[in-house]
Design a protein around this motif. Structure first.
Motif, PDB file in Angstrom:
ATOM      1  N   VAL A  24       0.856  -1.198   0.000  1.00  0.00           N
ATOM      2  CA  VAL A  24       0.000   0.000   0.000  1.00  0.00           C
ATOM      3  C   VAL A  24       0.892   1.248   0.000  1.00  0.00           C
ATOM      4  CG1 VAL A  24      -1.634   1.328   1.402  1.00  0.00           C
ATOM      5  CG2 VAL A  24      -1.995  -1.110   1.081  1.00  0.00           C
ATOM      6  N   GLY A  25       1.968   1.203   0.790  1.00  0.00           N
ATOM      7  CA  GLY A  25       2.896   2.347   0.859  1.00  0.00           C
ATOM      8  C   GLY A  25       3.485   2.664  -0.512  1.00  0.00           C
ATOM      9  N   GLU A  26       3.840   1.617  -1.250  1.00  0.00           N
ATOM     10  CA  GLU A  26       4.426   1.840  -2.588  1.00  0.00           C
ATOM     11  C   GLU A  26       3.401   2.485  -3.526  1.00  0.00           C
ATOM     12  OE1 GLU A  26       7.301   0.257  -4.553  1.00  0.00           O
ATOM     13  OE2 GLU A  26       8.030  -1.259  -3.153  1.00  0.00           O
ATOM     14  N   LEU A  27       2.154   2.040  -3.409  1.00  0.00           N
ATOM     15  CA  LEU A  27       1.123   2.603  -4.294  1.00  0.00           C
ATOM     16  C   LEU A  27       0.874   4.075  -3.972  1.00  0.00           C
ATOM     17  CD1 LEU A  27      -1.507  -0.303  -4.541  1.00  0.00           C
ATOM     18  CD2 LEU A  27       0.168   0.434  -6.254  1.00  0.00           C
ATOM     19  N   ILE A  28       0.875   4.387  -2.675  1.00  0.00           N
ATOM     20  CA  ILE A  28       0.661   5.783  -2.273  1.00  0.00           C
ATOM     21  C   ILE A  28       1.813   6.637  -2.822  1.00  0.00           C
ATOM     22  CG2 ILE A  28       0.567   7.364  -0.289  1.00  0.00           C
ATOM     23  CD1 ILE A  28      -0.777   4.999   1.279  1.00  0.00           C
ATOM     24  N   LYS A  29       3.032   6.119  -2.653  1.00  0.00           N
ATOM     25  CA  LYS A  29       4.212   6.849  -3.141  1.00  0.00           C
ATOM     26  C   LYS A  29       4.157   7.029  -4.659  1.00  0.00           C
ATOM     27  CE  LYS A  29       8.344   5.162  -2.731  1.00  0.00           C
ATOM     28  NZ  LYS A  29       9.225   4.164  -2.190  1.00  0.00           N
ATOM     29  N   ALA A  30       3.625   6.038  -5.342  1.00  0.00           N
ATOM     30  CA  ALA A  30       3.560   6.106  -6.809  1.00  0.00           C
ATOM     31  C   ALA A  30       2.478   7.076  -7.283  1.00  0.00           C
ATOM     32  CB  ALA A  30       3.292   4.718  -7.378  1.00  0.00           C
ATOM     33  N   GLY A  31       1.647   7.576  -6.359  1.00  0.00           N
ATOM     34  CA  GLY A  31       0.670   8.613  -6.716  1.00  0.00           C
ATOM     35  C   GLY A  31      -0.631   8.094  -7.297  1.00  0.00           C
ATOM     36  N   VAL A  32      -0.986   6.831  -7.018  1.00  0.00           N
ATOM     37  CA  VAL A  32      -2.267   6.352  -7.567  1.00  0.00           C
ATOM     38  C   VAL A  32      -3.428   7.095  -6.899  1.00  0.00           C
ATOM     39  CG1 VAL A  32      -1.328   4.059  -8.051  1.00  0.00           C
ATOM     40  CG2 VAL A  32      -2.593   4.434  -5.932  1.00  0.00           C
ATOM     41  N   SER A  33      -4.577   7.106  -7.569  1.00  0.00           N
ATOM     42  CA  SER A  33      -5.716   7.839  -7.013  1.00  0.00           C
ATOM     43  C   SER A  33      -6.750   6.913  -6.375  1.00  0.00           C
ATOM     44  CB  SER A  33      -6.374   8.696  -8.100  1.00  0.00           C
ATOM     45  OG  SER A  33      -6.419   8.013  -9.325  1.00  0.00           O
ATOM     46  N   GLN A  34      -6.642   5.612  -6.647  1.00  0.00           N
ATOM     47  CA  GLN A  34      -7.547   4.649  -6.001  1.00  0.00           C
ATOM     48  C   GLN A  34      -6.789   3.351  -5.731  1.00  0.00           C
ATOM     49  OE1 GLN A  34     -11.946   3.646  -6.877  1.00  0.00           O
ATOM     50  NE2 GLN A  34     -10.910   1.952  -7.914  1.00  0.00           N
ATOM     51  N   VAL A  35      -7.107   2.711  -4.616  1.00  0.00           N
ATOM     52  CA  VAL A  35      -6.564   1.383  -4.316  1.00  0.00           C
ATOM     53  C   VAL A  35      -7.748   0.463  -4.026  1.00  0.00           C
ATOM     54  CG1 VAL A  35      -5.166   0.003  -2.708  1.00  0.00           C
ATOM     55  CG2 VAL A  35      -4.409   2.317  -3.363  1.00  0.00           C
ATOM     56  N   VAL A  36      -7.751  -0.715  -4.655  1.00  0.00           N
ATOM     57  CA  VAL A  36      -8.802  -1.696  -4.371  1.00  0.00           C
ATOM     58  C   VAL A  36      -8.156  -2.916  -3.727  1.00  0.00           C
ATOM     59  CG1 VAL A  36     -10.676  -3.089  -5.331  1.00  0.00           C
ATOM     60  CG2 VAL A  36     -10.128  -0.875  -6.350  1.00  0.00           C
ATOM     61  N   LEU A  37      -8.693  -3.309  -2.574  1.00  0.00           N
ATOM     62  CA  LEU A  37      -8.155  -4.463  -1.837  1.00  0.00           C
ATOM     63  C   LEU A  37      -9.092  -5.638  -2.022  1.00  0.00           C
ATOM     64  CD1 LEU A  37      -7.376  -2.658   1.556  1.00  0.00           C
ATOM     65  CD2 LEU A  37      -5.797  -3.052  -0.358  1.00  0.00           C
ATOM     66  N   PHE A  58     -10.733   2.417  -1.972  1.00  0.00           N
ATOM     67  CA  PHE A  58     -10.250   3.614  -1.288  1.00  0.00           C
ATOM     68  C   PHE A  58      -9.807   4.615  -2.345  1.00  0.00           C
ATOM     69  CE2 PHE A  58      -9.843   1.545   2.861  1.00  0.00           C
ATOM     70  CZ  PHE A  58      -9.941   0.217   2.462  1.00  0.00           C
ATOM     71  N   ALA A  59     -10.334   5.840  -2.270  1.00  0.00           N
ATOM     72  CA  ALA A  59      -9.986   6.804  -3.315  1.00  0.00           C
ATOM     73  C   ALA A  59      -9.657   8.155  -2.718  1.00  0.00           C
ATOM     74  CB  ALA A  59     -11.143   6.949  -4.300  1.00  0.00           C
ATOM     75  N   ARG A  60      -8.794   8.882  -3.440  1.00  0.00           N
ATOM     76  CA  ARG A  60      -8.622  10.290  -3.105  1.00  0.00           C
ATOM     77  C   ARG A  60      -9.916  10.988  -3.514  1.00  0.00           C
ATOM     78  NH1 ARG A  60      -3.173  11.042  -2.073  1.00  0.00           N
ATOM     79  NH2 ARG A  60      -1.741   9.675  -3.191  1.00  0.00           N
ATOM     80  N   PRO A  61     -10.285  12.094  -2.827  1.00  0.00           N
ATOM     81  CA  PRO A  61     -11.575  12.731  -3.135  1.00  0.00           C
ATOM     82  C   PRO A  61     -11.705  13.047  -4.632  1.00  0.00           C
ATOM     83  CG  PRO A  61     -10.538  13.732  -1.214  1.00  0.00           C
ATOM     84  CD  PRO A  61      -9.540  12.765  -1.760  1.00  0.00           C
ATOM     85  N   GLY A  62     -12.818  12.664  -5.199  1.00  0.00           N
ATOM     86  CA  GLY A  62     -13.080  12.950  -6.614  1.00  0.00           C
ATOM     87  C   GLY A  62     -12.603  11.849  -7.555  1.00  0.00           C
ATOM     88  N   PHE A  63     -11.921  10.826  -7.023  1.00  0.00           N
ATOM     89  CA  PHE A  63     -11.405   9.766  -7.885  1.00  0.00           C
ATOM     90  C   PHE A  63     -12.106   8.425  -7.660  1.00  0.00           C
ATOM     91  CE2 PHE A  63      -8.078  12.942  -8.069  1.00  0.00           C
ATOM     92  CZ  PHE A  63      -7.774  12.958  -9.425  1.00  0.00           C
ATOM     93  N   GLU A  64     -13.301   8.460  -7.096  1.00  0.00           N
ATOM     94  CA  GLU A  64     -14.080   7.235  -6.926  1.00  0.00           C
ATOM     95  C   GLU A  64     -14.427   6.704  -8.329  1.00  0.00           C
ATOM     96  OE1 GLU A  64     -15.008  10.246  -5.773  1.00  0.00           O
ATOM     97  OE2 GLU A  64     -14.597  10.090  -3.606  1.00  0.00           O
ATOM     98  N   SER A  65     -14.480   5.384  -8.467  1.00  0.00           N
ATOM     99  CA  SER A  65     -14.789   4.799  -9.774  1.00  0.00           C
ATOM    100  C   SER A  65     -16.251   5.048 -10.137  1.00  0.00           C
ATOM    101  CB  SER A  65     -14.528   3.290  -9.733  1.00  0.00           C
ATOM    102  OG  SER A  65     -15.179   2.665 -10.823  1.00  0.00           O
TER     103      SER A  65
END
Ligand SMILES: C[S@@+](CC[C@H](N)C(=O)[O-])C[C@H]1O[C@@H](n2cnc3c(N)ncnc32)[C@H](O)[C@@H]1O
Ligand code: SF4
Length: 390
Positions: A176-189, A241-248
């Motif tokens: 999860v840390g790597e994805l946050i660092k990579a700047g993704v706007s949504q993560v699905v677990l 989980f999405a940054r605001p405005g980046f929900e699918s």
């Protein structure tokens, strides 16, 4: 009305050991050309029935749509735009496997209209990636994420799988840390689902699939949730989980129980209260289209009661919950089933909207089953558009 269009591209380079989606590993250029011609025919046929429809989202799922060449994608996009109205600010997503990311391909995909990428990372642990039968390693995923950013995509979703054999909470936190660092706007677990007819299914039957026990699974989920919330992501759906405005926007259509048209093998449609599937696998799809047999293989008219049950089942997954005014038939049964969960603060009712609390979302499946079961009249309630998209 907000409506989505889903296109299933069934090709994969290899079958991952956990995967049960409708896929084929046979994808020489000739096979893809045949598939594209058939898909064009299917689009034209669907347009005859649904030409008046416009779509707010378009989603290329699979399989592996990123295996398409730029020219093949251009051809499909042209056919879709020729047959249907795709609204000007539509969300247009393509699922991408890390191995397929190249600067040339990503730039071309953007040029042909793709404005959102959903990348299947699954994990940044090479040992786990190998165990899953993935073709890429962690470095491949990092490289793909870099290229996606450099080619100008700002709306990027990434999938991870939890509950894998030998996985630790630390693995999940790192990924999860790597994805946050990579700047993704949504993560699905995704929680690992073990399907019978897969390599994982075989390993399980042979007693060689030691899945993490529930406390460890909870620890994994909790580690991910904390890291994502600290980074400004909101859990807007149980697994997303999405940054605001980046929900699918596309998945919101499924969860809000709105209409979608699905084309391609295995795809489901849900239009005007009827859920249908044209063909369950690729061979059947190709045969039916070639024979001009356009009747769906399955079609079910969803009764108003079952529609409400489905709205409850999918809408409760969302942090926004559901307006009880949408569920008039279920009011009495819910009034009996809800109190124990409300007392434990696992679900809440605010301004007539029912939702799960943060704590409740940890045991979402238990709550959903306990609330939905008493609402069922008879007959199955189906809620899978085609499985999962992100
Ligand atoms: C339809 S798959 C296709 C995406 C793409 N082909 C890939 O593999 O990256 C979408 C996502 O579903 C998830 N998935 C597929 N099978 C699963 C399973 N058995 N259990 C849990 N998640 C699964 C994976 O995270 C995958 O990225
Ligand atoms: S997980 Fe993705 S790449 Fe792997 S077999 Fe399934 S659809 Fe294909």
């Amino acid at each position: 009305m907000t409506r989505g269009l889903y296109i299933h591209i069934p090709f994969c380079a290899r079958k991952c050991f956990y995967c049960d989606f409708v896929i084929t590993v046979k994808h020489a250029a000739g096979d893809r050309a045949r598939f594209l011609s058939v898909l064009e025919k299917d689009l034209a046929q669907a347009a005859r029935r649904y030409r008046h429809l416009s779509f707010a989202t378009l989603y290329f799922g699979g399989g592996t749509p990123s295996l398409l060449t730029p020219d093949e994608l251009r051809r499909i996009m042209a056919a879709i735009r020729h047959q249907f109205i795709i609204v000007p600010d539509a969300e247009i997503t393509l699922e991408l496997n890390p191995d397929d990311a190249s600067e040339e391909k990503l730039r071309a995909f953007r040029k042909y209209g793709i404005n959102r990428i959903s990348i299947g990372v699954q994990s940044f642990n090479d040992r786990l990636l190998q165990q899953m039968g993935r073709l890429h390693d962690a470095e491949g995923a990092r490289r793909a994420l870099r290229l996606i950013r450099e080619t100008g995509f700002t709306n990027v979703s990434a999938d991870l799988i939890l509950r894998l054999p030998e996985q630790t909470a630390g693995d999940v936190r790192d990924s999860v840390g790597e994805l946050i660092k990579a700047g993704v706007s949504q993560v699905v677990l995704y929680d690992l689902d073990v399907h019978e007819k897969t390599v994982y299914g075989l390993r399980q039957r042979q007693g060689r699939l030691p899945l993490p026990e529930e406390p460890l699974h909870r620890e994994m989920f909790s580690a991910a949730l904390t890291a994502l919330e600290n980074a400004g992501f909101a859990q807007y759906e149980v697994s997303s989980f999405a940054r605001p405005g980046f929900e699918s926007k596309h998945n919101l259509i499924y969860w809000r129980n709105q209409d979608y048209l699905g084309l391609g093998p295995g795809a489901f449609s849900y239009l005007d209260g009827t859920r249908s599937q044209f063909a369950g696998n690729t061979t059947r799809y190709l045969e039916k289209c070639a024979a001009d047999d356009w009747q769906p293989d399955t079609a079910e008219i969803i009764s108003p009661h079952n529609r409400q049950v489905e709205t409850l089942l999918t809408g409760l997954r969302l942090a926004e919950g559901i307006d009880l005014a949408q569920l008039p038939d279920l009011r009495n049964r819910l009034a009996e089933a809800l109190p124990p969960f409300m007392e434990k603060e696992l679900v809440q009712l605010k301004e007539n909207r029912l939702s799960m609390t943060r704590e409740g979302r940890f045991i979402a499946e238990t709550i959903l089953s306990a609330l939905v079961t008493p609402c069922l009249d008879s007959g199955p309630v189906s809620v899978s558009p085609r499985g999962l998209t992100s």
